[in-house]
Design an enzyme around this catalytic site. Structure first.
Site, mmCIF file in Angstrom:
data_model
loop_
_atom_site.group_PDB
_atom_site.id
_atom_site.type_symbol
_atom_site.label_atom_id
_atom_site.label_comp_id
_atom_site.label_asym_id
_atom_site.label_seq_id
_atom_site.Cartn_x
_atom_site.Cartn_y
_atom_site.Cartn_z
ATOM 1 N N GLN A 1 1.510 -13.269 -0.435
ATOM 2 C CA GLN A 1 0.201 -13.422 -1.095
ATOM 3 C C GLN A 1 0.087 -12.402 -2.216
ATOM 4 O O GLN A 1 -0.896 -12.409 -2.952
ATOM 5 C CB GLN A 1 -0.917 -13.200 -0.079
ATOM 6 C CG GLN A 1 -0.888 -14.176 1.086
ATOM 7 C CD GLN A 1 -1.770 -13.695 2.235
ATOM 8 O OE1 GLN A 1 -2.955 -13.965 2.278
ATOM 9 N NE2 GLN A 1 -1.181 -12.977 3.165
ATOM 10 N N THR B 1 0.839 -1.217 0.000
ATOM 11 C CA THR B 1 0.000 0.000 0.000
ATOM 12 C C THR B 1 0.869 1.261 0.000
ATOM 13 O O THR B 1 0.514 2.260 -0.626
ATOM 14 C CB THR B 1 -0.966 0.041 1.210
ATOM 15 O OG1 THR B 1 -0.214 -0.142 2.402
ATOM 16 C CG2 THR B 1 -2.047 -1.007 1.121
ATOM 17 N N THR C 1 -1.065 -8.163 6.317
ATOM 18 C CA THR C 1 -2.094 -9.120 5.887
ATOM 19 C C THR C 1 -3.169 -9.245 6.946
ATOM 20 O O THR C 1 -2.872 -9.292 8.141
ATOM 21 C CB THR C 1 -1.489 -10.509 5.550
ATOM 22 O OG1 THR C 1 -2.568 -11.441 5.342
ATOM 23 C CG2 THR C 1 -0.558 -11.036 6.635
ATOM 24 N N HIS D 1 0.035 -16.831 -4.416
ATOM 25 C CA HIS D 1 -1.128 -16.494 -5.246
ATOM 26 C C HIS D 1 -0.742 -16.116 -6.677
ATOM 27 O O HIS D 1 -1.529 -15.500 -7.393
ATOM 28 C CB HIS D 1 -1.941 -15.361 -4.589
ATOM 29 C CG HIS D 1 -2.667 -15.814 -3.360
ATOM 30 N ND1 HIS D 1 -3.128 -14.954 -2.385
ATOM 31 C CD2 HIS D 1 -3.028 -17.053 -2.944
ATOM 32 C CE1 HIS D 1 -3.723 -15.650 -1.424
ATOM 33 N NE2 HIS D 1 -3.669 -16.915 -1.734
ATOM 34 N N ILE E 1 0.807 -10.232 -5.692
ATOM 35 C CA ILE E 1 0.951 -10.673 -7.070
ATOM 36 C C ILE E 1 1.652 -9.592 -7.900
ATOM 37 O O ILE E 1 1.637 -9.632 -9.118
ATOM 38 C CB ILE E 1 -0.450 -11.002 -7.665
ATOM 39 C CG1 ILE E 1 -1.425 -9.829 -7.463
ATOM 40 C CG2 ILE E 1 -1.013 -12.254 -7.009
ATOM 41 C CD1 ILE E 1 -2.807 -10.040 -8.051
ATOM 42 N N CYS F 1 -2.370 -18.189 -31.387
ATOM 43 C CA CYS F 1 -3.520 -19.070 -31.674
ATOM 44 C C CYS F 1 -4.876 -18.422 -31.417
ATOM 45 O O CYS F 1 -5.907 -19.040 -31.655
ATOM 46 C CB CYS F 1 -3.387 -20.366 -30.872
ATOM 47 S SG CYS F 1 -3.819 -20.177 -29.132
HETATM 48 P P1 CNA Z 1 -6.077 -7.618 2.852
HETATM 49 O O1 CNA Z 1 -7.120 -8.570 3.315
HETATM 50 O O2 CNA Z 1 -6.488 -6.453 2.040
HETATM 51 O O3 CNA Z 1 -5.347 -7.099 4.184
HETATM 52 C C1 CNA Z 1 -4.332 -6.137 4.132
HETATM 53 C C2 CNA Z 1 -3.959 -5.809 5.564
HETATM 54 O O4 CNA Z 1 -2.823 -4.967 5.531
HETATM 55 C C3 CNA Z 1 -5.035 -5.096 6.360
HETATM 56 O O5 CNA Z 1 -5.241 -5.773 7.578
HETATM 57 C C4 CNA Z 1 -4.474 -3.679 6.598
HETATM 58 O O6 CNA Z 1 -4.774 -3.179 7.880
HETATM 59 C C5 CNA Z 1 -2.987 -3.925 6.482
HETATM 60 N N1 CNA Z 1 -2.220 -2.797 5.965
HETATM 61 C C6 CNA Z 1 -2.530 -1.970 4.935
HETATM 62 N N2 CNA Z 1 -1.524 -1.106 4.708
HETATM 63 C C7 CNA Z 1 -0.572 -1.382 5.640
HETATM 64 C C8 CNA Z 1 0.704 -0.836 5.928
HETATM 65 N N3 CNA Z 1 1.209 0.173 5.227
HETATM 66 N N4 CNA Z 1 1.414 -1.382 6.958
HETATM 67 C C9 CNA Z 1 0.916 -2.391 7.701
HETATM 68 N N5 CNA Z 1 -0.288 -2.947 7.462
HETATM 69 C C10 CNA Z 1 -1.019 -2.454 6.436
HETATM 70 O O7 CNA Z 1 -4.917 -8.359 2.055
HETATM 71 P P2 CNA Z 1 -4.295 -9.815 2.285
HETATM 72 O O8 CNA Z 1 -3.003 -9.823 1.585
HETATM 73 O O9 CNA Z 1 -4.360 -10.242 3.678
HETATM 74 O O10 CNA Z 1 -5.340 -10.703 1.475
HETATM 75 C C11 CNA Z 1 -4.910 -11.593 0.582
HETATM 76 C C12 CNA Z 1 -5.229 -11.237 -0.892
HETATM 77 C C13 CNA Z 1 -5.064 -9.785 -1.260
HETATM 78 C C14 CNA Z 1 -4.213 -11.924 -1.730
HETATM 79 O O11 CNA Z 1 -4.873 -12.893 -2.496
HETATM 80 C C15 CNA Z 1 -3.574 -10.901 -2.659
HETATM 81 O O12 CNA Z 1 -3.373 -11.421 -3.936
HETATM 82 C C16 CNA Z 1 -4.553 -9.794 -2.693
HETATM 83 N N6 CNA Z 1 -4.030 -8.464 -3.087
HETATM 84 C C17 CNA Z 1 -2.733 -8.297 -3.490
HETATM 85 C C18 CNA Z 1 -2.274 -7.046 -3.856
HETATM 86 C C19 CNA Z 1 -0.836 -6.888 -4.306
HETATM 87 O O13 CNA Z 1 -0.276 -7.793 -4.927
HETATM 88 N N7 CNA Z 1 -0.208 -5.749 -3.987
HETATM 89 C C20 CNA Z 1 -3.134 -5.938 -3.799
HETATM 90 C C21 CNA Z 1 -4.472 -6.148 -3.389
HETATM 91 C C22 CNA Z 1 -4.894 -7.425 -3.030
#
Ligand code: CNA
Length: 252
Positions: A104, A29, A196, A122, A106, A158
């Site tokens: 997780q 993020t 996460t 993922h 991508i 293809c």
């Molecule tokens: P999620 O469920 O969106 O959780 C993200 C977590 O990160 C939340 O609990 C937030 O509070 C926390 N968070 C956000 N910003 C910060 C920060 N700067 N510092 C600390 N904590 C923070 O995402 P998960 O990864 O848990 O869920 C899994 C999915 C999201 C996977 O399948 C990914 O492929 C998928 N995803 C990936 C991306 C990417 O590749 N960048 C983007 C969006 C979603």
């Protein structure tokens, strides 16, 4: 920032030799890629369909142009760069402290920061595959399709359907990658879990394979695992890693 917690984290890193990092969307993020579940995450924005539905295998097969509209707009984000967390983790690997990153995500940002052993449970947007002939296409090809507003990208050999090499909802995870992630986590002396929500399974269950006494969670919001952690830090992961050193050298 709670500097006592930062000092405790630093001490654990100093005392460890086989650190594994397990992360999610929150790691990226601070690079400008929205996560799913934060207040400004993709699940709280308005679309014609819920994002979980758009990012499912069934939706990809039935409503491909809707899928790609969302994918180009929100997932295939242009011009993103690794942030302090990606860079610090790459440095820890170079310094021989960290054995693997299990992600997780991508977006390929760990590799862009220089990390070598990255287990992408993922999949990755950097690779894209023709579902008919297996020809692969890189991210530049997909960026070009995005720029040309081609919402049903087709194989140039293809004519088959091109699918990003990412695990959609309803799809299974790569068993070899999963096994290696389990092996790495089970043999780690420290596990840092960051950015996460730990709600997407089976990936979130990987944390259970850790046997040691240095389980650290770094997440902006609380998770169900906070009470099990040896140390839980509620802060931005990039800012946390910016405070850390290894062998007296700053990580970022
Ligand atoms: P999620 O469920 O969106 O959780 C993200 C977590 O990160 C939340 O609990 C937030 O509070 C926390 N968070 C956000 N910003 C910060 C920060 N700067 N510092 C600390 N904590 C923070 O995402 P998960 O990864 O848990 O869920 C899994 C999915 C999201 C996977 O399948 C990914 O492929 C998928 N995803 C990936 C991306 C990417 O590749 N960048 C983007 C969006 C979603």
């Amino acid at each position: 920032m709670d500097m006592n917690k930062i000092a405790a984290l630093q001490k654990m890193i100093d005392e460890s030799a086989r650190i594994v990092f397990f992360g999610g969307a929150g790691v990226s993020t601070e690079s400008g890629i929205p996560d799913f579940r934060s207040v400004d995450g993709l699940y709280n924005q308005k679309y014609d369909y819920p994002p979980e539905q758009i990012l499912s295998h069934t939706f990809f097969m039935r409503k491909r142009s809707e899928f790609y509209r969302f994918y180009y707009d929100k997932i295939l984000v242009d011009g993103v760069e690794p942030n302090a967390a990606h860079k610090a983790l790459a440095k820890l690997e170079q310094m021989g402290k960290l054995t693997a990153i299990v992600t997780q995500n991508i977006d390929g940002l760990h590799q862009k920061a220089g990390s070598k052993n990255v287990l992408e449970v993922h999949g990755t947007t950097l690779n894209n595959i023709c579902m008919s002939c297996g020809k692969t296409f890189d991210i530049d090809y997909m960026m070009d399709q995005k720029a040309k507003k081609i919402f049903e990208p087709a194989c140039d050999s293809c004519g088959g359907v091109i699918k990003p090499d990412v695990v959609l909802y309803e799809e299974g995870l790569d068993q070899d990658i999963l096994s290696e992630a389990v092996r790495q986590i089970a043999s780690a002396d420290m596990l840092i879990v960051g950015g996460t929500s730990l709600v997407v399974y089976p990936a979130a269950g990987l944390v259970d394979y850790y046997n040691g006494n240095k389980l650290v969670l770094i997440n902006k919001s609380q998770t169900a695992m906070d009470s099990k952690a040896d140390l839980a830090i509620s802060d931005s992961i990039g800012e946390v890693f910016s405070q850390l050193t290894c062998n007296g050298e700053r990580l970022v």
